[in-house]
Design a protein around this motif. Sequence first.
Motif, PDB file in Angstrom:
ATOM      1  N   PHE A   1       0.499  39.139  32.529  1.00 13.95           N
ATOM      2  CA  PHE A   1       0.548  40.197  33.541  1.00 13.95           C
ATOM      3  C   PHE A   1       1.039  39.647  34.880  1.00 13.95           C
ATOM      4  CE2 PHE A   1      -0.325  44.139  35.492  1.00 13.95           C
ATOM      5  CZ  PHE A   1      -0.763  43.843  36.771  1.00 13.95           C
ATOM      6  N   LEU A   2       0.533  38.495  35.255  1.00 15.90           N
ATOM      7  CA  LEU A   2       0.968  37.894  36.524  1.00 15.90           C
ATOM      8  C   LEU A   2       2.472  37.658  36.518  1.00 15.90           C
ATOM      9  CD1 LEU A   2      -1.918  35.300  37.091  1.00 15.90           C
ATOM     10  CD2 LEU A   2      -1.548  37.444  38.315  1.00 15.90           C
ATOM     11  N   MET A   3       2.982  37.192  35.387  1.00 15.70           N
ATOM     12  CA  MET A   3       4.429  36.931  35.299  1.00 15.70           C
ATOM     13  C   MET A   3       5.227  38.235  35.377  1.00 15.70           C
ATOM     14  SD  MET A   3       4.884  33.669  35.270  1.00 15.70           S
ATOM     15  CE  MET A   3       6.588  33.517  34.776  1.00 15.70           C
TER      16      MET A   3
ATOM     17  N   CYS B   1       4.573  40.702  37.140  1.00 12.81           N
ATOM     18  CA  CYS B   1       4.571  41.183  38.531  1.00 12.81           C
ATOM     19  C   CYS B   1       5.547  40.413  39.418  1.00 12.81           C
ATOM     20  CB  CYS B   1       3.172  41.060  39.129  1.00 12.81           C
ATOM     21  SG  CYS B   1       1.967  42.167  38.408  1.00 12.81           S
ATOM     22  N   ARG B   2       6.178  39.413  38.858  1.00  7.97           N
ATOM     23  CA  ARG B   2       6.982  38.506  39.678  1.00  7.97           C
ATOM     24  C   ARG B   2       8.094  39.234  40.432  1.00  7.97           C
ATOM     25  NH1 ARG B   2       9.044  32.462  37.995  1.00  7.97           N
ATOM     26  NH2 ARG B   2       9.773  31.909  40.078  1.00  7.97           N
TER      27      ARG B   2
ATOM     28  N   SER C   1       8.127  42.427  41.238  1.00 12.21           N
ATOM     29  CA  SER C   1       7.670  43.684  41.834  1.00 12.21           C
ATOM     30  C   SER C   1       8.302  43.886  43.211  1.00 12.21           C
ATOM     31  CB  SER C   1       6.140  43.655  41.976  1.00 12.21           C
ATOM     32  OG  SER C   1       5.712  44.691  42.816  1.00 12.21           O
ATOM     33  N   PRO C   2       8.740  45.105  43.505  1.00 12.76           N
ATOM     34  CA  PRO C   2       9.320  45.370  44.818  1.00 12.76           C
ATOM     35  C   PRO C   2       8.294  45.219  45.942  1.00 12.76           C
ATOM     36  CG  PRO C   2       9.015  47.415  43.615  1.00 12.76           C
ATOM     37  CD  PRO C   2       8.749  46.309  42.645  1.00 12.76           C
TER      38      PRO C   2
ATOM     39  N   MET D   1       3.225  51.002  40.898  1.00  7.39           N
ATOM     40  CA  MET D   1       4.334  50.328  41.577  1.00  7.39           C
ATOM     41  C   MET D   1       4.081  50.239  43.081  1.00  7.39           C
ATOM     42  SD  MET D   1       6.581  49.486  39.373  1.00  7.39           S
ATOM     43  CE  MET D   1       8.127  49.322  40.231  1.00  7.39           C
TER      44      MET D   1
ATOM     45  N   VAL E   1      -1.720  39.922  44.076  1.00  7.04           N
ATOM     46  CA  VAL E   1      -0.751  39.317  43.165  1.00  7.04           C
ATOM     47  C   VAL E   1       0.642  39.367  43.782  1.00  7.04           C
ATOM     48  CG1 VAL E   1       0.336  39.531  40.892  1.00  7.04           C
ATOM     49  CG2 VAL E   1      -2.121  39.936  41.133  1.00  7.04           C
ATOM     50  N   GLU E   2       0.995  40.524  44.337  1.00  5.47           N
ATOM     51  CA  GLU E   2       2.345  40.713  44.857  1.00  5.47           C
ATOM     52  C   GLU E   2       2.609  39.806  46.067  1.00  5.47           C
ATOM     53  OE1 GLU E   2       0.280  43.044  43.875  1.00  5.47           O
ATOM     54  OE2 GLU E   2       1.377  44.057  42.260  1.00  5.47           O
TER      55      GLU E   2
ATOM     56  N   TRP F   1       3.433  36.335  44.848  1.00  4.58           N
ATOM     57  CA  TRP F   1       4.826  36.182  44.430  1.00  4.58           C
ATOM     58  C   TRP F   1       5.774  36.234  45.629  1.00  4.58           C
ATOM     59  CZ3 TRP F   1       5.737  33.740  40.322  1.00  4.58           C
ATOM     60  CH2 TRP F   1       5.003  33.941  39.141  1.00  4.58           C
TER      61      TRP F   1
ATOM     62  N   ASN G   1       8.081  33.041  45.659  1.00  9.36           N
ATOM     63  CA  ASN G   1       9.524  33.250  45.483  1.00  9.36           C
ATOM     64  C   ASN G   1      10.315  32.850  46.721  1.00  9.36           C
ATOM     65  OD1 ASN G   1       9.152  34.227  42.889  1.00  9.36           O
ATOM     66  ND2 ASN G   1       9.150  36.380  43.515  1.00  9.36           N
TER      67      ASN G   1
ATOM     68  N   LEU H   1      -1.189  29.980  38.787  1.00 11.59           N
ATOM     69  CA  LEU H   1      -1.574  31.182  38.036  1.00 11.59           C
ATOM     70  C   LEU H   1      -3.012  31.081  37.537  1.00 11.59           C
ATOM     71  CD1 LEU H   1       1.692  31.866  35.953  1.00 11.59           C
ATOM     72  CD2 LEU H   1       0.976  32.899  38.125  1.00 11.59           C
TER      73      LEU H   1
END
Lengths: 18, 192
Positions: free
Chosen positions: A10-12, A14-15, A17-18, B8, B44-45, B48, B52, B110
């Motif tokens: 699940f975490l992957m 979400c990578r 995600s906007p 989303m 979580v977001e 990333w 990233n 993670l």
Amino acid sequence: GTRIFYERAFLMQCRESP
Amino acid sequence: QQIVSPDMLIKHPLQNRWAMWFFKNDKSKEWTANLKLITAFDTVEDFWGLYNHIQKASRLPSGCDYSLFKDGIQPMWEDASNKNGGRWLVNLNKNQRQTELDNFWLETLLCLIGEAFDDLTDDICGATINIRNKGDKLGLWTRDARRGDATLQIGKKLKERLKIPQKIGIGFQAHSDTATKAGSTARDRYRV
């Protein structure tokens, strides 16, 4: 009490995600 | 207008708030001045968004570290949450910087944010990746080196998630031993 955990898959997902 | 699923729009909260730190070895400055907080996050977001955006660990110059610790815990032995604890240490050889290091570090992150250590989450302080020409090191830091069963379970879970072969052992070193060691390495309190 409750605990929030996330599976790796699940975490992957979400990578990007906007 | 597009109908967007709530999934989303709503960020997924983490059990803990985590802080990412960066260390760059500038010998003209004190050690603590070289340690910088990048940012903290609790979804979580946002994890990333940070991951990233920053440089991959394998691309950092030698002497640099990344650390991810629970918010409020500084990535140093002297912190109250760390001083009685230790770290599971994964030593990488020079080839592994290109082949394994980024994967190992991401997997460790993670594990932390996803609460992979289940009921032992309170034993977890954070993790550090040290980029060093003499050999990179990944450390998973725990709160209390005297908690043998908990420490062993954490080590086994780490080894499993990193897919380290059974025949390759990893050791746990107490920070108090590392701080007072006479040679280049502290003794292992535990091994899995």
